[in-house]
Design a protein around this motif. Structure first.
Motif, PDB file in Angstrom:
ATOM      1  N   PRO A 220      13.736  -7.340  -1.571  1.00  0.00           N
ATOM      2  CA  PRO A 220      12.580  -6.570  -1.504  1.00  0.00           C
ATOM      3  C   PRO A 220      12.707  -5.841  -0.294  1.00  0.00           C
ATOM      4  N   PRO A 221      11.955  -4.632  -0.240  1.00  0.00           N
ATOM      5  CA  PRO A 221      11.636  -3.884   0.993  1.00  0.00           C
ATOM      6  C   PRO A 221      10.632  -4.591   1.861  1.00  0.00           C
ATOM      7  N   LEU A 222      10.553  -3.838   2.962  1.00  0.00           N
ATOM      8  CA  LEU A 222       9.849  -4.419   4.178  1.00  0.00           C
ATOM      9  C   LEU A 222       8.850  -3.215   4.541  1.00  0.00           C
ATOM     10  N   ARG A 223       7.426  -3.323   4.479  1.00  0.00           N
ATOM     11  CA  ARG A 223       6.643  -2.407   5.205  1.00  0.00           C
ATOM     12  C   ARG A 223       6.882  -1.251   4.285  1.00  0.00           C
ATOM     13  N   TYR A 224       6.376  -1.383   2.902  1.00  0.00           N
ATOM     14  CA  TYR A 224       6.266  -0.282   2.186  1.00  0.00           C
ATOM     15  C   TYR A 224       4.877   0.048   1.779  1.00  0.00           C
ATOM     16  N   LYS A 225       4.663   1.339   1.396  1.00  0.00           N
ATOM     17  CA  LYS A 225       3.244   1.870   0.770  1.00  0.00           C
ATOM     18  C   LYS A 225       3.446   2.189  -0.440  1.00  0.00           C
ATOM     19  N   VAL A 226       2.699   1.959  -1.648  1.00  0.00           N
ATOM     20  CA  VAL A 226       2.757   2.505  -2.623  1.00  0.00           C
ATOM     21  C   VAL A 226       1.132   3.056  -2.990  1.00  0.00           C
ATOM     22  N   ASN A 227       1.036   4.085  -2.843  1.00  0.00           N
ATOM     23  CA  ASN A 227      -0.484   4.637  -2.875  1.00  0.00           C
ATOM     24  C   ASN A 227      -0.659   5.751  -3.725  1.00  0.00           C
ATOM     25  N   ASN A 228      -1.837   5.982  -4.751  1.00  0.00           N
ATOM     26  CA  ASN A 228      -2.399   6.830  -5.158  1.00  0.00           C
ATOM     27  C   ASN A 228      -1.452   7.580  -6.314  1.00  0.00           C
TER      28      ASN A 228
ATOM     29  N   GLY B   3       8.447  -8.148  -1.454  1.00  0.00           N
ATOM     30  CA  GLY B   3       8.536  -7.972  -0.169  1.00  0.00           C
ATOM     31  C   GLY B   3       7.485  -8.554   0.752  1.00  0.00           C
ATOM     32  N   SER B   4       7.376  -7.838   2.004  1.00  0.00           N
ATOM     33  CA  SER B   4       6.224  -8.314   2.938  1.00  0.00           C
ATOM     34  C   SER B   4       5.794  -7.210   3.611  1.00  0.00           C
ATOM     35  N   ALA B   5       4.397  -7.351   4.198  1.00  0.00           N
ATOM     36  CA  ALA B   5       4.077  -6.519   5.037  1.00  0.00           C
ATOM     37  C   ALA B   5       3.731  -5.268   4.124  1.00  0.00           C
ATOM     38  N   ALA B   6       3.369  -5.095   2.910  1.00  0.00           N
ATOM     39  CA  ALA B   6       3.115  -4.217   2.021  1.00  0.00           C
ATOM     40  C   ALA B   6       1.567  -3.866   1.834  1.00  0.00           C
TER      41      ALA B   6
END
Length: 490
Positions: free
Chosen positions: A293-301, A320-323
């Protein structure tokens, strides 16, 4: 006397020239076979039937800082021996509207255009693939920086082929405003970090139109690593309009956007925002941040519309984590997938997402929070989401389902806060279910949720410890079934 007069006039002209300030001089560009491009830093050359008869000769003549222009009248099929190579840094290949570059037969696993120079731009071209090719890319770039691929039409890409392939240690790349909607059965945009001890980083994939149909195991946009010491970071995928509907998802894939480590470490700092994804046939889902899994990702809008086609996994598959996953929309799903599948996610926020319908088959759920492997699946905040149930059925299905299902999984400390769950009044429906089959689930907070028209509001299974339940508006037929221990209830 005549010669002396001529000398006198030349002397006068020379004197005037010397009086002109150096800063006011204008140096004209050197252009060939067409008007100058005022934006080019070097020379602009045109593909021409005599002096520059081939695109390759045009590219080579443009050179560093120059532009090769393919005129609108050009429509050429390039056999394998005539593939294009852009290896001089700062070169631009620009096509006028209507120009077509065709991949002829014989390429097989070779690429049509190979970019090895830095700061290369390819823009305005219609580039067509050949279905006899295999593992071939229309545009291939590896280990470069400053790549720009914009405003092209990339067409006729067969299964297991690529429209745009970016690999190696590439950085600072843009793929924008391209149209990949015609006969696209292959992989439209494929970014892979595949060399040991290198990274692909700092890229933008935006404002593209993409449609895959009829292929096998394809994603519209894929970001991955497949080597244990490779890295992928700081890539933004935004404002793309995508639709997918491969004939088969047997090999995986089948998302509009898929991000993960598949043989390599998870990517970091990936942003997926403001995209639209529509299913045209049965697919795995819309957006996947999984694999290693990815780290510190953003999935928005983002938006996902299943169009009542089968969604196998989820509209949004997250790990992941920190998402942060926020303000995303999923609608018109049929089973067996979920709106949002939260699998081995930790220390992350899933908030303000809108789930309009999901599978009403056995164990269907709007938001599924799952701890099914060794590690943390806790300390997440699931808040302010809206979940609307599908039509009633005789199967158990859930608005939000938190399940711990591995002996070494720690699913503790999750917070389910302020969500609105709109049931369908059917039997075997649960607003929120906390289920510990294996592992540890301690200190879950269920606070101020609005649960309407379900059979059971909150279900707490055996082995769930120290749940904090503050009821909010719970209008289920049975607001609480509590089989856990040390529950704090207000």
């Amino acid at each position: 006397m005549k010669n002396a007069g001529t000398l006198k006039r030349l002397s006068f002209a020379t004197a005037l020239w010397l009086l002109i300030p150096v800063t006011s001089l204008l140096i004209a560009q050197t252009c060939e076979y067409g008007p100058c491009n005022s934006l080019a830093s070097g020379k602009t050359v045109y593909l021409n039937g005599s002096r520059l008869p081939t695109i390759q000769s045009c590219i080579d003549s443009a050179g560093a800082g120059g532009t090769c222009v393919v005129p609108s009248s050009y429509s050429g099929a390039l056999p394998f021996s005539s593939r294009l190579t852009i290896n001089t840094s700062g070169t631009t290949l620009r096509c006028e509207p209507g120009a077509i570059i065709q991949q002829a037969g014989g390429f097989r696993s070779a690429h049509l255009m190979v970019i090895t120079g830095n700061d290369v731009t390819v823009t305005g071209c219609t580039i067509r693939g050949d279905h006899s090719a295999s593992n071939s890319a229309l545009i291939f770039a590896s280990g470069v920086t400053g790549l720009r691929i914009s405003k092209n039409k990339l067409e006729n890409v067969a299964s297991e082929n690529f429209a745009v392939y970016i690999g190696g240690a590439t950085s600072d790349f843009e793929v924008e405003k391209n149209d990949m909607t015609i006969r696209m059965a292959g992989r439209p945009i494929y970014v892979i970090s595949n060399l040991p001890n290198t990274s692909v980083k700092t890229g933008t994939i935006r404002n593209n139109r993409i449609a895959t149909l009829g292929g096998t195991s394809e994603d519209d946009v894929m970001l991955l690593t497949n080597v244990s010491t490779a890295g992928l970071s700081n890539v933004t995928v935004s404002n793309n309009v995508m639709s997918n509907g491969p004939a088969s998802c047997a090999k995986g894939g089948c998302f509009c956007v898929e991000v993960g480590g598949f043989g390599g470490p998870g990517p970091t700092d990936i942003t997926v925002k403001d995209n639209v994804c529509t299913a045209r046939a049965a697919v795995n889902g819309g957006y996947s941040m999984a694999g290693t899994p990815p780290l510190r990702y953003k999935v928005n809008n983002n938006q996902y519309d299943a169009k009542n086609q089968k969604t196998v996994i989820a509209a949004y598959e997250l790990s992941g984590s920190a998402a942060i996953a926020s303000r995303n929309l999923a609608r018109n799903l049929t089973g067996p997938g979920y709106c949002i599948s939260v699998n081995m996610l930790s220390s992350s926020t899933v908030t303000e997402n809108d789930c309009d319908g999901f599978s009403n088959g056995t164990n269907g759920a709007g938001i599924m929070i799952y701890g099914g492997a060794l590690g943390r699946a806790g300390n997440n905040t699931i808040s302010s989401n809206r979940v609307i149930f599908p039509a009633p059925s005789n199967h158990p299905h859930y608005g939000i389902w938190l399940q711990c299902n591995h002996t070494l999984a720690d699913c503790s400390g999750n917070k389910i806060i302020g969500n609105r769950i709109e049931g369908n009044g059917g039997a075997e429906t649960y607003g929120i279910k906390l289920e510990k089959d294996y592992g540890t689930m301690i200190g879950t907070s269920v606070t101020d949720n609005e649960i309407l028209n379900t059979n059971v509001g909150l279900y707490i299974s055996v082995g769930v410890l120290s749940t904090k339940y503050f009821s909010g508006m719970n209008r289920a037929a049975t607001p609480l079934v509590n089989r856990g221990e040390a529950t704090i209830w207000k």
